[in-house]
Motif scaffolding. Structure first.
Motif, PDB file in Angstrom:
ATOM      1  N   THR A   1      38.514  98.564  71.473  1.00 25.79           N
ATOM      2  CA  THR A   1      38.590  98.420  69.947  1.00 25.79           C
ATOM      3  C   THR A   1      38.612  97.082  69.603  1.00 25.79           C
ATOM      4  O   THR A   1      38.925  96.780  68.317  1.00 25.79           O
ATOM      5  CB  THR A   1      39.734  99.375  69.301  1.00 25.79           C
ATOM      6  OG1 THR A   1      41.092  98.955  70.076  1.00 25.79           O
ATOM      7  CG2 THR A   1      39.592 100.960  69.926  1.00 25.79           C
ATOM      8  N   SER A   2      38.634  96.158  70.457  1.00 30.25           N
ATOM      9  CA  SER A   2      38.877  94.541  70.152  1.00 30.25           C
ATOM     10  C   SER A   2      37.485  94.252  69.201  1.00 30.25           C
ATOM     11  O   SER A   2      36.591  94.692  69.485  1.00 30.25           O
ATOM     12  CB  SER A   2      38.639  93.802  71.462  1.00 30.25           C
ATOM     13  OG  SER A   2      38.692  92.609  71.241  1.00 30.25           O
ATOM     14  N   ARG A   3      37.997  93.534  68.173  1.00 32.37           N
ATOM     15  CA  ARG A   3      36.858  93.182  67.061  1.00 32.37           C
ATOM     16  C   ARG A   3      36.550  91.710  67.031  1.00 32.37           C
ATOM     17  O   ARG A   3      36.125  91.217  66.142  1.00 32.37           O
ATOM     18  CB  ARG A   3      37.619  93.490  65.802  1.00 32.37           C
ATOM     19  CG  ARG A   3      38.241  95.023  65.633  1.00 32.37           C
ATOM     20  CD  ARG A   3      37.326  95.745  64.340  1.00 32.37           C
ATOM     21  NE  ARG A   3      37.623  97.175  64.372  1.00 32.37           N
ATOM     22  CZ  ARG A   3      37.025  98.021  64.864  1.00 32.37           C
ATOM     23  NH1 ARG A   3      36.086  97.853  65.504  1.00 32.37           N
ATOM     24  NH2 ARG A   3      37.630  99.429  64.570  1.00 32.37           N
ATOM     25  N   PHE A   4      36.532  91.037  68.034  1.00 32.17           N
ATOM     26  CA  PHE A   4      36.226  89.661  68.171  1.00 32.17           C
ATOM     27  C   PHE A   4      34.667  89.372  68.012  1.00 32.17           C
ATOM     28  O   PHE A   4      34.079  90.131  68.511  1.00 32.17           O
ATOM     29  CB  PHE A   4      36.512  89.000  69.475  1.00 32.17           C
ATOM     30  CG  PHE A   4      38.217  88.752  69.526  1.00 32.17           C
ATOM     31  CD1 PHE A   4      38.766  87.606  68.873  1.00 32.17           C
ATOM     32  CD2 PHE A   4      38.899  89.506  70.218  1.00 32.17           C
ATOM     33  CE1 PHE A   4      39.933  87.356  68.951  1.00 32.17           C
ATOM     34  CE2 PHE A   4      40.334  89.381  70.518  1.00 32.17           C
ATOM     35  CZ  PHE A   4      40.583  88.343  69.953  1.00 32.17           C
ATOM     36  N   LEU A   5      34.267  88.507  67.242  1.00 36.42           N
ATOM     37  CA  LEU A   5      32.889  88.524  66.823  1.00 36.42           C
ATOM     38  C   LEU A   5      32.161  87.475  68.000  1.00 36.42           C
ATOM     39  O   LEU A   5      30.975  87.724  68.555  1.00 36.42           O
ATOM     40  CB  LEU A   5      32.788  87.703  65.599  1.00 36.42           C
ATOM     41  CG  LEU A   5      33.241  88.426  64.397  1.00 36.42           C
ATOM     42  CD1 LEU A   5      33.019  87.979  63.089  1.00 36.42           C
ATOM     43  CD2 LEU A   5      32.400  89.690  64.363  1.00 36.42           C
ATOM     44  N   SER A   6      32.901  86.639  68.627  1.00 37.32           N
ATOM     45  CA  SER A   6      32.506  86.220  69.805  1.00 37.32           C
ATOM     46  C   SER A   6      32.290  86.568  71.162  1.00 37.32           C
ATOM     47  O   SER A   6      33.357  87.046  71.382  1.00 37.32           O
ATOM     48  CB  SER A   6      33.360  84.575  70.036  1.00 37.32           C
ATOM     49  OG  SER A   6      33.167  83.919  71.060  1.00 37.32           O
TER      50      SER A   6
ATOM     51  N   TRP B   1      36.542  86.024  78.104  1.00 40.15           N
ATOM     52  CA  TRP B   1      37.629  85.201  78.550  1.00 40.15           C
ATOM     53  C   TRP B   1      39.041  86.612  78.377  1.00 40.15           C
ATOM     54  O   TRP B   1      39.788  86.463  79.245  1.00 40.15           O
ATOM     55  CB  TRP B   1      37.904  84.200  77.668  1.00 40.15           C
ATOM     56  CG  TRP B   1      37.197  82.942  78.346  1.00 40.15           C
ATOM     57  CD1 TRP B   1      35.950  82.533  77.762  1.00 40.15           C
ATOM     58  CD2 TRP B   1      37.575  82.326  79.579  1.00 40.15           C
ATOM     59  NE1 TRP B   1      35.727  81.390  78.707  1.00 40.15           N
ATOM     60  CE2 TRP B   1      36.625  81.450  79.805  1.00 40.15           C
ATOM     61  CE3 TRP B   1      38.664  82.350  80.618  1.00 40.15           C
ATOM     62  CZ2 TRP B   1      36.652  80.384  80.821  1.00 40.15           C
ATOM     63  CZ3 TRP B   1      38.637  81.583  81.644  1.00 40.15           C
ATOM     64  CH2 TRP B   1      37.626  80.913  81.823  1.00 40.15           C
ATOM     65  N   LEU B   2      38.752  87.240  77.384  1.00 38.91           N
ATOM     66  CA  LEU B   2      40.167  88.100  77.231  1.00 38.91           C
ATOM     67  C   LEU B   2      40.119  89.148  78.229  1.00 38.91           C
ATOM     68  O   LEU B   2      41.092  89.400  78.991  1.00 38.91           O
ATOM     69  CB  LEU B   2      39.957  88.820  75.725  1.00 38.91           C
ATOM     70  CG  LEU B   2      40.596  87.865  74.814  1.00 38.91           C
ATOM     71  CD1 LEU B   2      40.635  88.583  73.351  1.00 38.91           C
ATOM     72  CD2 LEU B   2      42.128  87.750  74.882  1.00 38.91           C
ATOM     73  N   ASN B   3      38.765  89.782  78.714  1.00 41.28           N
ATOM     74  CA  ASN B   3      38.579  90.566  79.891  1.00 41.28           C
ATOM     75  C   ASN B   3      39.253  89.921  81.207  1.00 41.28           C
ATOM     76  O   ASN B   3      39.746  90.567  81.812  1.00 41.28           O
ATOM     77  CB  ASN B   3      37.296  90.772  80.047  1.00 41.28           C
ATOM     78  CG  ASN B   3      37.111  91.872  80.990  1.00 41.28           C
ATOM     79  OD1 ASN B   3      36.722  91.534  82.276  1.00 41.28           O
ATOM     80  ND2 ASN B   3      37.090  92.971  80.556  1.00 41.28           N
TER      81      ASN B   3
END
Length: 149
Positions: free
Chosen positions: A89-94, A100-102
């Motif tokens: 559900t992460s909504r980062f556009l980049s 990196w978050l993964n």
């Protein structure tokens, strides 16, 4: 029985002849059909479940059992990433931010798993990670005791 009072027995059964299945279905690369039966026993009860698989390798039943286990280790990690971190559900556009978050999420799970394995009573991953977020002392203890990564 293990130290946690649970024992598990896994049995893999592989079909020797699958030509009948290959003739009926057009599954490119189909080489093996097998099942894995898991019997879990505690002091209170015993449960048995069977999973069925198809594979693109004609390996031994012993090797297919290892492959099935490796598959579920990966699936359980993806389940944790989704349930604990709500990764889907992460909504980062980049795309770079997602990558990196993964990496950071997987690192957090690895550190948490290593730390929890040393505890006599195993809390859930979600509960333990929440404890780390809410308590600086808990977070520092986890990081300091798992710094061999």
């Amino acid at each position: 029985m293990g130290a946690d009072g649970i024992s598990q027995k896994r049995t893999c059964r592989k079909l020797k002849d699958i030509t009948w299945l290959q003739e009926r279905h057009d599954w490119p690369g189909l080489k093996a059909v097998f099942s894995v039966e898991r019997t879990n026993s505690t002091t209170r009860k015993t449960t048995t479940e069977t999973s069925y698989y198809i594979a693109s390798t004609d390996a031994s039943a012993k090797r297919l059992l290892c492959i099935a286990r490796e598959h579920w280790n990966i699936e359980s990690m993806h389940w944790l990433l989704d349930v604990v971190f709500s990764e889907y559900t992460s909504r980062f556009l980049s795309e770079n931010a997602h990558l990196w978050l993964n990496v950071f999420r997987k690192y957090a799970l690895a550190v948490q798993k290593k730390y929890v394995s040393s505890l006599p009573k195993k809390p859930s991953a979600k509960r333990h990670l929440m404890d780390c977020l809410l308590s600086d002392q808990t977070l520092l203890k986890v990081i300091s005791e798992t710094r061999t990564f």
